[in-house]
Structures are given as C-alpha cells and as structure tokens.
Design a protein around this motif. Structure first.
Motif, PDB file in Angstrom:
ATOM      1  N   VAL A 229      68.638  19.355  26.042  1.00 40.02           N
ATOM      2  CA  VAL A 229      69.484  17.260  26.599  1.00 40.02           C
ATOM      3  C   VAL A 229      70.395  16.955  26.173  1.00 40.02           C
ATOM      4  CG1 VAL A 229      68.051  16.207  24.613  1.00 40.02           C
ATOM      5  CG2 VAL A 229      68.512  14.646  27.326  1.00 40.02           C
ATOM      6  N   LYS A 230      70.595  17.367  24.851  1.00 40.71           N
ATOM      7  CA  LYS A 230      71.674  17.243  23.967  1.00 40.71           C
ATOM      8  C   LYS A 230      72.985  17.687  24.302  1.00 40.71           C
ATOM      9  CE  LYS A 230      69.420  15.021  20.321  1.00 40.71           C
ATOM     10  NZ  LYS A 230      69.238  13.286  20.162  1.00 40.71           N
ATOM     11  N   ASP A 231      72.749  18.749  25.084  1.00 38.04           N
ATOM     12  CA  ASP A 231      73.908  18.865  25.653  1.00 38.04           C
ATOM     13  C   ASP A 231      74.970  17.848  26.178  1.00 38.04           C
ATOM     14  OD1 ASP A 231      73.726  21.283  24.462  1.00 38.04           O
ATOM     15  OD2 ASP A 231      73.074  22.325  27.426  1.00 38.04           O
TER      16      ASP A 231
ATOM     17  N   GLY B 277      69.481  20.492  14.076  1.00 39.05           N
ATOM     18  CA  GLY B 277      68.706  20.060  15.281  1.00 39.05           C
ATOM     19  C   GLY B 277      69.941  20.804  16.429  1.00 39.05           C
ATOM     20  N   ASN B 278      69.692  20.392  17.473  1.00 43.50           N
ATOM     21  CA  ASN B 278      70.283  20.652  19.126  1.00 43.50           C
ATOM     22  C   ASN B 278      71.107  19.568  19.155  1.00 43.50           C
ATOM     23  OD1 ASN B 278      67.974  22.046  20.128  1.00 43.50           O
ATOM     24  ND2 ASN B 278      66.681  20.356  20.545  1.00 43.50           N
ATOM     25  N   THR B 279      71.299  18.950  18.366  1.00 43.07           N
ATOM     26  CA  THR B 279      73.134  17.985  18.511  1.00 43.07           C
ATOM     27  C   THR B 279      74.070  19.117  18.040  1.00 43.07           C
ATOM     28  OG1 THR B 279      72.145  16.049  18.493  1.00 43.07           O
ATOM     29  CG2 THR B 279      74.209  16.069  17.886  1.00 43.07           C
TER      30      THR B 279
ATOM     31  N   VAL C 272      61.555   9.436  21.205  1.00 43.74           N
ATOM     32  CA  VAL C 272      62.815   9.191  20.268  1.00 43.74           C
ATOM     33  C   VAL C 272      62.921   9.973  19.399  1.00 43.74           C
ATOM     34  CG1 VAL C 272      63.138   6.558  19.143  1.00 43.74           C
ATOM     35  CG2 VAL C 272      62.013   6.943  21.602  1.00 43.74           C
ATOM     36  N   GLY C 273      64.597  10.190  19.417  1.00 44.05           N
ATOM     37  CA  GLY C 273      65.246  10.468  17.853  1.00 44.05           C
ATOM     38  C   GLY C 273      65.490   9.602  17.206  1.00 44.05           C
ATOM     39  N   THR C 274      66.896  10.048  18.034  1.00 46.58           N
ATOM     40  CA  THR C 274      67.946   9.006  18.371  1.00 46.58           C
ATOM     41  C   THR C 274      67.545   7.382  18.738  1.00 46.58           C
ATOM     42  OG1 THR C 274      69.134   9.622  19.978  1.00 46.58           O
ATOM     43  CG2 THR C 274      69.959  10.642  18.352  1.00 46.58           C
ATOM     44  N   GLY C 275      67.221   7.584  19.901  1.00 48.18           N
ATOM     45  CA  GLY C 275      66.446   6.562  20.840  1.00 48.18           C
ATOM     46  C   GLY C 275      67.573   6.627  22.328  1.00 48.18           C
ATOM     47  N   GLY C 276      68.812   7.707  22.258  1.00 52.14           N
ATOM     48  CA  GLY C 276      69.700   7.793  23.646  1.00 52.14           C
ATOM     49  C   GLY C 276      69.071   7.519  24.564  1.00 52.14           C
ATOM     50  N   THR C 277      68.075   8.792  24.610  1.00 48.75           N
ATOM     51  CA  THR C 277      67.428   8.699  26.116  1.00 48.75           C
ATOM     52  C   THR C 277      66.923   8.035  26.397  1.00 48.75           C
ATOM     53  OG1 THR C 277      66.905  11.271  25.240  1.00 48.75           O
ATOM     54  CG2 THR C 277      66.166  11.096  27.599  1.00 48.75           C
ATOM     55  N   ALA C 278      65.688   7.489  25.644  1.00 44.87           N
ATOM     56  CA  ALA C 278      64.727   6.277  26.572  1.00 44.87           C
ATOM     57  C   ALA C 278      65.183   5.168  26.769  1.00 44.87           C
ATOM     58  CB  ALA C 278      63.688   6.766  25.744  1.00 44.87           C
TER      59      ALA C 278
ATOM     60  N   GLN D 263      60.170  18.149  16.061  1.00 44.24           N
ATOM     61  CA  GLN D 263      61.648  18.317  15.646  1.00 44.24           C
ATOM     62  C   GLN D 263      62.003  17.526  16.635  1.00 44.24           C
ATOM     63  OE1 GLN D 263      63.132  22.197  14.611  1.00 44.24           O
ATOM     64  NE2 GLN D 263      61.616  23.223  14.030  1.00 44.24           N
ATOM     65  N   GLY D 264      63.217  16.734  16.910  1.00 45.19           N
ATOM     66  CA  GLY D 264      63.247  16.194  17.552  1.00 45.19           C
ATOM     67  C   GLY D 264      64.019  15.124  17.298  1.00 45.19           C
ATOM     68  N   ILE D 265      62.137  14.105  17.108  1.00 48.08           N
ATOM     69  CA  ILE D 265      61.972  13.127  17.300  1.00 48.08           C
ATOM     70  C   ILE D 265      61.347  12.429  15.913  1.00 48.08           C
ATOM     71  CG2 ILE D 265      60.881  13.094  19.253  1.00 48.08           C
ATOM     72  CD1 ILE D 265      58.060  12.653  19.377  1.00 48.08           C
ATOM     73  N   GLY D 266      61.428  11.051  16.130  1.00 53.48           N
ATOM     74  CA  GLY D 266      60.454  10.440  14.697  1.00 53.48           C
ATOM     75  C   GLY D 266      61.414  10.616  13.321  1.00 53.48           C
TER      76      GLY D 266
ATOM     77  N   ILE E 138      58.739  21.260  21.420  1.00 53.15           N
ATOM     78  CA  ILE E 138      57.045  20.510  21.220  1.00 53.15           C
ATOM     79  C   ILE E 138      56.496  18.964  21.161  1.00 53.15           C
ATOM     80  CG2 ILE E 138      55.851  20.157  19.472  1.00 53.15           C
ATOM     81  CD1 ILE E 138      57.009  22.362  17.826  1.00 53.15           C
ATOM     82  N   SER E 139      58.648  18.690  21.741  1.00 52.24           N
ATOM     83  CA  SER E 139      58.727  17.186  21.766  1.00 52.24           C
ATOM     84  C   SER E 139      58.119  16.933  23.096  1.00 52.24           C
ATOM     85  CB  SER E 139      60.273  17.060  21.265  1.00 52.24           C
ATOM     86  OG  SER E 139      61.647  17.855  21.771  1.00 52.24           O
ATOM     87  N   SER E 140      58.639  17.723  23.823  1.00 52.97           N
ATOM     88  CA  SER E 140      58.536  17.577  24.962  1.00 52.97           C
ATOM     89  C   SER E 140      57.495  17.925  25.539  1.00 52.97           C
ATOM     90  CB  SER E 140      58.957  19.096  26.274  1.00 52.97           C
ATOM     91  OG  SER E 140      60.348  19.892  26.125  1.00 52.97           O
TER      92      SER E 140
ATOM     93  N   ALA F 274      61.512  16.702  29.710  1.00 54.62           N
ATOM     94  CA  ALA F 274      61.345  17.688  28.633  1.00 54.62           C
ATOM     95  C   ALA F 274      62.652  18.420  27.495  1.00 54.62           C
ATOM     96  CB  ALA F 274      60.647  18.649  29.200  1.00 54.62           C
ATOM     97  N   PRO F 275      63.106  17.687  25.795  1.00 54.31           N
ATOM     98  CA  PRO F 275      64.444  17.729  25.494  1.00 54.31           C
ATOM     99  C   PRO F 275      64.300  19.246  25.609  1.00 54.31           C
ATOM    100  CG  PRO F 275      62.709  16.199  24.820  1.00 54.31           C
ATOM    101  CD  PRO F 275      61.907  17.012  25.537  1.00 54.31           C
ATOM    102  N   SER F 276      63.721  19.981  26.055  1.00 54.07           N
ATOM    103  CA  SER F 276      64.876  21.583  24.943  1.00 54.07           C
ATOM    104  C   SER F 276      63.276  22.218  25.766  1.00 54.07           C
ATOM    105  CB  SER F 276      64.770  21.874  24.161  1.00 54.07           C
ATOM    106  OG  SER F 276      63.546  22.133  22.912  1.00 54.07           O
TER     107      SER F 276
ATOM    108  N   ARG G 181      63.208  28.056  21.624  1.00 54.25           N
ATOM    109  CA  ARG G 181      64.383  27.313  20.610  1.00 54.25           C
ATOM    110  C   ARG G 181      62.890  27.266  19.599  1.00 54.25           C
ATOM    111  NH1 ARG G 181      69.620  24.609  21.874  1.00 54.25           N
ATOM    112  NH2 ARG G 181      69.519  26.615  22.228  1.00 54.25           N
ATOM    113  N   TYR G 182      61.633  27.398  19.151  1.00 54.28           N
ATOM    114  CA  TYR G 182      60.398  27.159  18.805  1.00 54.28           C
ATOM    115  C   TYR G 182      60.283  28.394  17.882  1.00 54.28           C
ATOM    116  CZ  TYR G 182      62.553  22.669  20.082  1.00 54.28           C
ATOM    117  OH  TYR G 182      63.839  21.886  20.567  1.00 54.28           O
ATOM    118  N   LEU G 183      60.792  29.371  17.604  1.00 52.86           N
ATOM    119  CA  LEU G 183      59.634  30.681  17.692  1.00 52.86           C
ATOM    120  C   LEU G 183      59.367  31.420  16.618  1.00 52.86           C
ATOM    121  CD1 LEU G 183      61.912  33.303  19.629  1.00 52.86           C
ATOM    122  CD2 LEU G 183      59.897  33.394  20.036  1.00 52.86           C
TER     123      LEU G 183
END
Ligand code: PMP
Length: 328
Positions: free
Chosen positions: A62-64, A93-95, A197-203, A241-244, A285-287, A312-314, A318-320
C-alpha cells in the motif's frame, strides 16, 4: 478451445490494460477487490467480505501510493528537484522500499535510516534500488533512526524528509485513489471499510472521501490489542508490522473514523494463515488484522447483507522471517 481463441475471458483473467506506461510510478493503484468464498462459507457469512489487495502495487505494498504521492506533491510545490535533492526518511518498513523505487525512477538520492535488526531482505531490496541504508543502534529503536535522519537532514544541503507521519499528501492520495477505486469497483455498494492504522493515512483518506459519496458508510481503523493507544491503553511491543506505532500521528484523523477495533498479534496471524490456506491469498500480518476485524463485524446480525471491504496492505512473502511462518 482452439489456439485462435485469444480471449482471456476463457480463463476468467483480468482484461488487458489497453495502454503502455511511461514509468513504473504510473503503475501504482488500481488494485483489485477480491472475494474470499471459502472463508465466507466456513463462517456462514451473510455479509459480503472483500479484500483490497494492495500487494498488486509495483513494489508490493500500500505504501507505493504514498511513496509516489509525497514525492510528486513536493515536486509540485517546488521543494525538491530530481538530480539534486537528497530524500531522507527513517523507516524500517514498506515506506522505505516504496520511496526507493520512486527515487530511482525519478532521479533522487535516497537515504533510509533504520534500527539494526530490521530484516536483511528489506535492507537488500533498498540497496538493490541504490538507496543508502544507515543502521542505528537496535536498543534505541525507531527513535534512534528518527534522530539520525534529522542529523543527516541538517548536515546535507538540499535534503528533504517526506515524513509519512506528518505529510498531508499521505491521507490525500488515499482519498483521491484508494477510496475512489473502492467506490467504483463496488458500483457504490460498499457499507463498511476496515483498515489497519499505522500513519492512519489509509483509514483517514478512505473515510473522508467515501463519506462524501454516502454519509452512512462506516470506516473502522484497526490497532494491535498489545498497543491499543487509540482505545486508551499504554503503548507496548507487538508483532503486527506496519500498524500500531505507539502514538497518534498527525495523518490520523480519529474523528473521521467510526471507531478503532483491536486485534491481537495471535488473531492477526491466524487470520492471515487461514486466508492463504482456504482462499489462496497469502497476505501479510497487518492484512490478517484487518481481515480478522472485518470477519468479526460480518458475523454480527446488524451487518447481514452488507458489503465490508478489508484493506490488505502487503503480501505474506515480505514476512518470511517472522512468526507468520513459525513451524512452516
Ligand atoms: N500494514 C502495513 C504492512 C503497512 O506497511 C502499513 C503502512 N505503515 C499499514 C498497514 C498501515 O497503513 P497507514 O500507514 O496508512 O495507516
């Protein structure tokens, strides 16, 4: 079927895009909304739960969207110049990965600071796209990475920090793209959206844009139960990862949301694994956290017949090296 039958419809595939792209940055967005029939059947859902698969973005998250949007907005404001400005961002992270592809595609140098201990895959992906990675002491956590990024910013002429936690281009791109895609792809038949909610930008972006279409659309954030600060608890360590992030960022407008649901790391991982197993969709995981929260809503009688979209952000891969794959 004959060899002359050249229509993808035979296979149920997506239609051709009908264009070529001038740059990889133009391929961001337009991600698919996909049903989860086997989970829905097992849970005997009457609500329709859909996943918006953000790993269809070019660098897989989603960070793209914000990586591209923050750079384009700063260019438009005349703050940064390709070939001259150095982009500096603290992110494990993904950013970072998203900023790296945009920086390479548009001709910027990028320095990413992150705590040592961030996964080797991430560091190598960054270096593959020619970003400079500066590791900071693990014991200082993200605070150490932020402090080092600020130092670099002050030492470097013409340096600029996108600052995803305090950049209006972040919620704005989700309002302009993510939200409109959901509206168009469901033909306006969307009742609820659930987003971590990570940055909260998506929500925030989705909530503010969709409510302009229809005021009664509900948008819920999701935070880790282990660090439920938006529900009045103390910040704490967690594995989603990515939220909280442990604080309330400027890019999160809690007033625009209908609430923030809590999901534990264990529930998030269980939901992500089940999604891969039953419906063949290996999410991160955040998905899993957003999906778990969406399924909880879908099981309530008041959501019968509603359409619930979970972001579903990722992608799982990426979480192997995380607990998502424990025992596998
Ligand atoms: N999940 C993952 C994997 C992410 O990278 C992010 C972005 N940090 C999110 C969820 C949350 O998105 P946002 O920052 O827009 O709240």
């Amino acid at each position: 079927m004959t060899a002359s039958d050249l229509s993808g419809e035979t296979y149920g595939f997506a239609a051709p895009r009908g264009r070529v792209y001038d740059s990889i940055t133009n391929v961001v967005g337009g991600t698919p909304l996909v049903a989860i029939p086997h989970q829905s059947e097992e849970d005997e859902l009457t609500a329709r739960v859909l996943l918006k698969l953000e790993f269809f973005n070019p660098l897989g998250s989603v960070k793209d969207r914000i990586g591209t949007a923050m750079v384009l907005a700063a260019e438009k404001e005349g703050r940064i110049t390709p070939g001259r400005t150095v982009l500096v961002e603290p992110t494990s992270g993904n950013t970072g990965i998203s900023l790296a592809f945009v920086a390479a595609a548009r001709g910027y140098r990028l320095v990413v600071t992150m705590p040592e201990g961030a996964s080797i895959e991430r560091r190598r992906m960054l270096r593959l796209m020619d970003a400079q990675v500066e590791l900071t002491p693990a014991r200082m956590g993200m605070a150490g990475a932020i402090a080092r990024a600020n130092e670099i910013l002050n030492e470097t002429p013409d340096a600029w920090m996108p600052d995803q936690f305090d950049n209006d281009a972040n919620p704005a791109v989700h309002a302009a793209t993510t939200a409109q895609e959901i509206w168009v792809d469901t033909a306006g038949k969307v009742d609820v959206v659930v987003a971590g909610v990570g940055t909260g930008g998506t929500a925030t972006g989705i909530a503010e844009a969709l409510k302009k279409h229809r005021k009664d659309i509900q948008v819920f954030g999701v935070e880790p139960a282990e660090s439920a600060i938006l529900n009045g608890d103390e910040p704490g360590p967690h594995g989603i990862q990515g939220i909280g992030p442990g604080f309330c960022p400027a890019t999160l407008h809690t007033k625009s949301l209908n609430g923030v649901l809590t999901v534990s790391e264990r529930e998030a991982i269980a939901a992500a694994r089940r999604c891969a197993r039953l419906d063949g969709i290996p999410v991160g995981i955040s998905s899993g956290a957003a999906l778990h929260a969406a399924l909880q809503l879908a099981k309530k009688p008041e959501y019968a017949g509603k359409t619930i979209v979970a972001i579903a952000p990722s992608f799982a891969e990426r979480y192997l090296s995380t607990s998502l794959f424990n025992g596998l």
